[in-house]
Every structure is written in structure tokens, then in C-alpha cells.
Motif scaffolding. Sequence first.
Motif, PDB file in Angstrom:
ATOM      1  N   SER A 268       1.232  -0.768  -0.055  1.00 24.68           N
ATOM      2  CA  SER A 268      -0.416  -0.040   0.379  1.00 24.68           C
ATOM      3  C   SER A 268       0.747   1.191   0.300  1.00 24.68           C
ATOM      4  CB  SER A 268      -0.798   0.021   1.210  1.00 24.68           C
ATOM      5  OG  SER A 268      -0.678   0.055   2.644  1.00 24.68           O
ATOM      6  N   ARG A 272       1.010   4.366  -2.547  1.00 25.33           N
ATOM      7  CA  ARG A 272       0.402   5.801  -2.572  1.00 25.33           C
ATOM      8  C   ARG A 272       1.813   6.236  -3.096  1.00 25.33           C
ATOM      9  NH1 ARG A 272       0.917   7.642   3.846  1.00 25.33           N
ATOM     10  NH2 ARG A 272       0.597   9.925   3.093  1.00 25.33           N
ATOM     11  N   GLU A1057      -5.250   2.884  -7.755  1.00 26.36           N
ATOM     12  CA  GLU A1057      -5.975   2.532  -7.205  1.00 26.36           C
ATOM     13  C   GLU A1057      -7.218   3.692  -6.629  1.00 26.36           C
ATOM     14  OE1 GLU A1057      -6.404   0.339  -4.309  1.00 26.36           O
ATOM     15  OE2 GLU A1057      -7.455   1.067  -2.693  1.00 26.36           O
TER      16      GLU A1057
END
Length: 1122
Positions: A268, A272, A1057
Motif C-alpha cells: 500500500s 501510495r 487505486e
Amino acid sequence: MNDHLYSDHLSHCSLPYLGIGERYQNQRKEKFCNTQSWKNDDLHQKFTQLLLLQKPHPGGQDPLTRKSWHHDVVEEKGHLIEISELFGPDPGIQEEPHTVILHGAAGIGKSTLARQVRGAWEEGQLYRDRFQHVFYFSCRELAQYKVVSLAELISEDLAAPAAPIGQILSQPEQLLFILDGVDEPKWVLENQSSELCVHWSQPQPMHALLGSLLGKVILPEASLLVTARTTDLKKLIPSLKQPRWVEVLGFSESGRKEYFYKYFTDESQANRALTLLKSNPELLTLCLVPLVSWLVCTCLKEQMKLGEALPPTFQTTTALCLHYLFQDFPAPHLGTQLRDFCSLAAEGIWQRKTVFSAGDLRKHRLNGAIITIFLKMGVLHKHPNSLSYSFIHLCFQEFFAAISYALRDKEERSKSPDGLGGIAELLEAYGRHNLFGAPTMRFLFGLLSNQGSRTVENIFTCRLSQKRKWELLWWAEAESPPGQLHSLEFLHCLYETQDEEFLMQVMASFQGTKICVQTDMELLVFTFCIKFCSHVKRLQLNESRQKGQVWRPPGIVLSRWTPITNNSWEVLFSTLGISGGLKELDLSGNSLSHSAVQDLGKTLRQSSCNLETLRLVGCGLTSSCCQDLAFVLSCSPSLMELDLQQNDLGDHGVRLLYKGLKHPTCQLTLLWLDYTLLSDQVREELKALEEETPRLLISSSPQVAQVKPFHLSSCASLEDLHTESVGTEENFWGPTGPVAPDMVDKERSLYRVHFPVAGPYYWPNTGLSFVVRRAVTIEIDFCAWDQFLGNTVPLHSWMVAGPLFDIKAERGAVAAVYLPHFVALQGGHVDISLFYVAHFKEEGMFLEKPARVEPHYAVLENPSFSPMGILLRMIPTALCFIPITSTTLLYHQLHPKEITSFHLYLIPSDCSIQKAIDDEEKKFHFVRIHKPPPVTPLYLGSRYTVSASRKLEIIPKELELCYRSPGKPQLFSEFYVGHLGSGIKLQIKDKKGGTIVWKALLKPGKTRTTQNPRRRIAQRNASGSLHFVDQHREQLVARVTSVDPVLDKLHGQVLSEEQYETVRAENTKPGQMRKLFSFSRSWDWSCKDKLYRALKEIHPHLIVELWEKWGEDSGISDRFSN
């Protein structure tokens, strides 16, 4: 820091050899512990990250001038290779190189790669069959020796076994010596002296020992892998003999992404970081340099620890280093010590010193506090078993050296011989030709910029004069060799400043001609600088080799050797939108994705863009791009000429352009299209449009040199459903219409065709095309590879990639030939540098690099003819990873009592194999039922199962997709059907994964020949050119009920995402599908294929129903579902 690829390189950038004898065992043990992280890395994956370009050394000229603006001829192109090919033979040459030079820019990953070679050899992954022993030496450490023998060095090396040194060196052809950073120390590795080393056991001064090794005086049969920044090694190593030159270009776009996922153990966090970075395409481009990627990841990770989520705003390496080193500097009170530390670095650069002793620290009044700080920050590295230090990467030393030069006050500068604070020291350190490519000089320009000066002033509480960068520029103008001031290296120095006023004055006198850009970073630097130049009116990317080219306005030709990424297209087009002086943009021959076309459209719609001529010849455009182009035409009042030839627009795409052409804002006066590829109806519509719009002329260019062959798209080929045998009797299509070939010898498959006028001629059933300069008669003979590939050619090194033709034509009459191949290039998974054209002559096989490789064909310009075809160079284990386009052939024969037998083939898309099968089936009165091929690429060697909706005996049920020469029996499945009833569904599945790769529907009485297929193609071309998901958008929006599983399959592949969450946020299923389709507008065909496969897996019955309904609506009863 040791957990990551680049920091692993940084923390182990030197292997000290500071003693022998009794200290050997302890030292060996410590080194072993320090290098074990090599064995914890997935080395093979790291190899795939770095792009390696093999090319000839620029003969007779300084290497850095290869990118000079004043080059009239762009240097010979190289080709990309894998790490395993560093010591392999060149195509057509059996001799393997014994010396390989890995060169490249600072921080590009040369040392990392060298260490990985050693580590992979230790793990048995690389060169085990070539080398029995591999020794790694850091030249930074070797420079500390005064006198030593080769035997002593080998005895200290980590990988040296317990065997006696004499036994190890008795077979030098099985030895590899890796010399890392050979140009780093200040030495001349000369071997023509009284100190000449003649034996490996003889102690010698280090420079003499290495000079003898490199000059092949000692162990001449041994192999060498040398890393260096510069290719100008003749001055450093006068004895260097015929090396192979391989440039390290850094990360590919996918490698850059892969690195982020390796750095951030939390996926993640990696997502990001990449999302944040996408907001800064300039910095994303700079991240192709591994050192920059490491710096960016380190800074972002620190921000995440502190709970900050600000996107990085840096656009230069200088700004990034300032942030990394000084944002949270722990001891601002140590300002004087910091200045002295920078002075130490500068003296080291001047003296070519990279290892500093305790005496060097005392000389610069450095105490333990400042050294401890930089050790903790990871800037310095302490050498074991000695009181010496070095910077973890030479770039850091160069950065601090640049600070030292920037800080020198007026009094210090006046005392220096050049009056600039010792800048002449850099000239002495780097040399006149290497100066602007040196990181220290680039950092200095960046530090003297407006933003850089403010940051340095805050750190050191001082004032920097704004005149400094002008003084530096004037000095550069005076010291530069002819043609170097506007070299790409100098433009990189200007890029670091980011000062618009400064750049406008510097670029005011710029006049450009040709330049070679090898990487996205070089393209970024170039496009940034030219926007400040008002003299450049035309920009062309990859010049076509045209004869008798018409006059063009003054401009620049960029030569690019590797495909441009979508990120760099975005940077290029956004920059061109600001460059109001540009009048003509020629992107012909460069593949443009749908997203790239959209970015181009955004640029053309800007009021600051004054582009008048846009050439997009042969850019791989399809009808899906035409909506964006039409919008551009309706919004761009300056665009006067648009060239869209040699693109698969189809009738539907051309019709989409009408709206833009008719818009009142549109001022287009000349539109180039391929008339011969359009239906009669659309041609009439275009004539009517010309009559309605007096200002507009729509034409098809007859110029030979610019024309490439047109290949039917997969959608167009789907329409050819007649059941007559295809054969090769179909016509060529040329400037005057169809031209029929004559069959001279049916048994030999020998054809003769006369082309009546100059122009392009395309043979649809073979994919073969010619561009001829005048009327000419050509003979074409279909051949089999096994007639020529035999004992003289190592078959395991080559993959047949297309048909083999024996062509005869009058010398000089053919400008270009387009040879078909069946390798699937979509997705960029295949290196086009592996493609070769094989010529077979009496002397044997000769290999030629094609002028370019495109989907479906490779191009030879000004060809000489012999039996010729496309081969792909490869290792046998890689064969199953090469995607290919394939074809299904289905034949039927009606027996008494209405029993029908069927033969089903799955073969590579090779016209010669298809023709051989056709001929064989016709002997037994079988007739072909035309079905479209699988949409997605398949793989040679894979196995597939054949099944039907009814219980049928299919023999065999399993087919292997393999290449068999046309003269050999081909594999097929056979089955019998008594009564078709309501129909039979056939399908082929991947045996390993169970994925359906092909479907077909057979209905009774519908396998007969129907109306002329060409007429059906013309009638349905508009609908056929859309992807399945676009054609059925309305039905899919209304009827897809399980959206989340579809999104899960697309997440990380085509959906980011943010997009994933945006779709899920919609309240209704139709709303979710509409939002998904809004994102799909920018997708290319392969992305839409992924959506189609996801829908087919989640909603198989809906997809089958839509296929069948479309077939019924089209009147095509034997339509298949794929």
C-alpha cells in the motif's frame, strides 16, 4: 538501507583490500559477512530492471560529441541486450568478446550491475558454463595499493576457492575479472613501459598491473568486465583493445515501478508513493536513474513516517539532493565544519581521490562530530580495518564539491587563476569534453539557480551573488569545444537551473539540427530547454530516410532508439504546448497509444499552441483515436495540415473525423488519408465533404519514401467469412487499385506480378508489401525454412518468426519490402532488437538488421533479394515467453447421409503454413469455414484442449501450438457431426490455466458461401473497428450485475487505486459501469481486452449472448465468439 536494491549497492560500494598475509583469514571472514545481502536478493529480477544498449564505440570522435547538435548523421543504432548476452557472440559472428565495457551516466547502476554479475555467478544463475572463476575488484580500493601481484589480489577475493592460484590461472579462458569504476582513480593504466608485468605472480605498481591485464599482456585469454562513466577510455587505458561497448540506460518504465515495490515492503505504501509521483511526471522521468529512485523512495518513506502526504515537487536532481541532505540536518551549528567537509569533497574531485584518510580529515579541520553525523545519515562509509572513509556514492562527493565551489566568496574567487573560485579545477579533473556531463558541473548550475541559491543561503547563512551563474556561463562559452555549448550535456546543466529568464537568454542563439536521445530523461531535458527557443519552428521525432525531401522550416530532428513511454509523451506534449514558436510537429513512425493521443490533443487545444502542421504517418492509430482527433480539429484554429496516412483508421474512424472537419473553428486546408484502404462509399462521402468545404483538400500521397504497408486490423479480418479457399490468388492492392498476380508454377508456389506504377503494393493474404520506385515485375516463391536451416545454423539460438520468401526483382526498383512476422509486439514484452532478416546465399546465412520493426512486419529499405525471412534471436528457454499471433483454420467435408467431418488447426499466423494446409485439404475436397483468430496472443509450446457443446468424439482432444515448416504435416483435431441441430459451440482452452482462448458457433446450413466478403467488409467496417466492449457499452452498463469482481480483476492492471475506489463509490451498478467506461476512453486495445476477459469470466452467458446477437444482426450466421 541495506534492504533495497540501490542502497545495497551504496552500502557495499567498496571492498577493501588493505592487507595480506596473517590478516587474510580475519579480513576474509568480515568481507563474507558484509556481502551476504547479495544472496538474499532476487538477482534475476534485478537484471531485468536495467536497460542495456550494445552499440559500436564512436570511431574517430570523442564520445560525448555523439549527441552534438552539429552532427549531420546520427550514429549507427545499437540494440538492447540482456545481462546474459554480455559475453555472447554478435549475430552472424561466432567470435565472442573478451572485454566488455559497461558505461553510463552517474548513478545509472553500473556498479550494482557488476556486483550482481558476480553474485549471480556465485548462485549458479549466470555464466556458469562460461567461467570457472569470477573475481570482483573495486578500482577505488585497488588504487590504495602501491605494489601488489595479481596472485595476492586473487587470494584475497571472496570467491576464490581453496585450489592453488597456479591451478586457477592455468586456464585463463575460464576466468572473468570484474574491474568496477576503472576511470574513478587518477591513473593512466599504461603497459608500454619498463614496468610491464609479464607474470601473474610478479608484484608490480597497481597501474602497471591493471594496464597489463587490460592490455592482454598478462592472461590474454581471460575475460574482463569493466565499468566506467565515460567511453573516452583510450587516454586512460592506451592498451585497450577491441572491447564491446554496452551502455547502461537505467530503469525501464516497468522496472521503475518494480523498484518501488521492492523498496516499500508494504504494498500500500508503494502504491501510495507511485500515485504521488504520478502528479510530478518530470520527477517520475528522472527516476529512471536508480540513484534518483532511491533518493525519492527514501524521502517519501520519511514523509510517510512523519504522517506527511505531500506530493514531491522537485523537478531536478539538485533540488532532490538538497532536500534529502539538509531538510532535517541534525547540527545546523556546525556550519564551519560543513564548509570544510565540502572543501574535502572538492579537493578529492580535483585530485581524483575518493578514499580519505585520517590525515585528510585533519587537514580540513574535520572533527568526529561532523563525521559521525554523515556516517549516521548514510552519506559516508567507514572502511573496515582502517581509519579511512569514502562517500557511499561518488555522486554525493560531487554534490558536496559543487557546494564548495558555489560557496567560494569574491575574495576566494579572485585568488584563483580563473577568477571563478577554482572552476578550472573541474576542467582539469573531468577534461574539456566531459565537463558538462560531470555531475559536479550540473549540480553547480543547479545550486546557482534562484531556488538553489536561496536554499544554500539558508543552510550556510550567507549570500550568493546572482552574477555567479552568468560568470559560469561566460566561462563555459569560452572553454567549450566547437559544438559543445548546445550539446545535450550542456542542456542538462541548464535544466538544473529551472530559471526561465536565464534560459531564454542562453537559448536565444540556439540553432538545432539533429540529436540523439536515448532515454526518457534526455527527452525531458531537451523538451524543457527548446521551449525557450523561438527559432525552432519544426520538431521531428525519428527521421524517415526520404529521397528528394521537400523543403521544411528550420528545426530539430530527434533520433530515438527505444520506444517512448506514455509518461514521456505526456511531458513532451505538455512542454510543446508552451512553446509557441513551434509550427510543425512530425511524429511519423512512432507508436502512439490512445492516452498519448489524448495528451497530444490537450496540447493542441491550448491557446498558446500555434502548431500549423501535424504529421502522424504510421503511428499505429486506429478508429478509437479519431474521436479525440475530431475534437482537436474543432478546437484548434491554427492547425492547417494533418497527415494520417498508413494508420488503420477504417471507414468508421474517418467518419468520426467529419464532425471536426465541418466545425466552424476548423481551419484545416490539407488532410492526407489512404484512399485505397477506404470503401467506395466513404470515398464518395469525402468528395462530397470537399465540395461542401472549399478550403479543404483531402489527398492520398504518392510519395514512395514515406509509404508503409497497411495491414488489415483484427476487426477487418473478422469480416472475411467466405468458405472458399484463401490461397494466394488474391490481388495486390496498390495506387491504381487491385493488381492480380500470375501463378507461374503451382507446384513450387511461384508467382509473378507486374506493378504498373510507382507506389505501395500490399498483398492481404500474405502480409507481404512492396514500395516500388517505378514499374517493375517481381517474382515471389514460397519457401520452407527447413530447406535452408540445417547443420550450418544453430537452430537453438533462433526462432522462426514468419514466412520465408524467395523474391526476385530488378535491382534498385524496390525502395522497401515489408516482411510479415507473427510475434505479438503489443504490450512491449518483446525486445525488437532481437529481430533479424535472414538471407540465404551460396556462402551461407547472412543476417541484416531491419530498418524498423512494427506490429505484423519488419521493414528492409533498399533491399537486396534472396530467400529471406524473419528470425528472432533467443535462448531456447525463452521460447515459451514469446507471445505470438495465431490463426485457427476450420475445414469441413460433407459425406453421404449428411455426415460432416471437420478438421481444426491452431497455427502461428504464417501465410506459408496456411497455404500449405489449404492445398493439402483441397486435395481431399475439404472446404474452409472462415473463423476469426484468437484475439489474445498465445505462446509456442503451450498445449490447448478442444471441446464442443455437444458430446462429440474429438481426436485428438489436445493441440500443441508449435511451428512446423510448411512442407511438414501439421497438427489438427478431427471430429464428425451427423446433424448440427440448433448449432454446436466449439472452444479451445489453455490446458494449463483453463482460459478460453477461442470460441466458434456452427449452425446448420450456414457454412455455405454467401455474398462477396469484400462488400460485407465495406458495409460493416464502421462497427467492426470498435472493440467488443465499446460496441456493447449500452447492454453492458444495463446488464452487468456483479461489478466488484470485475474491478478486482482490473485493479493494479488497468485501474489505479484511486480509479478503483472512484468506481466503487457509485451508488448503483449501472453508475459503476458508466464510471468504469469513462476511464476506459483512454485505454488502448490490450487494456480493453483485459476488461473483456474479466467480463467473460464473471458474466459468461451475457458475453456469449451478445456475440450471438451481434452475429445475427450482422447477417453472419457462422460468427464466432472469441
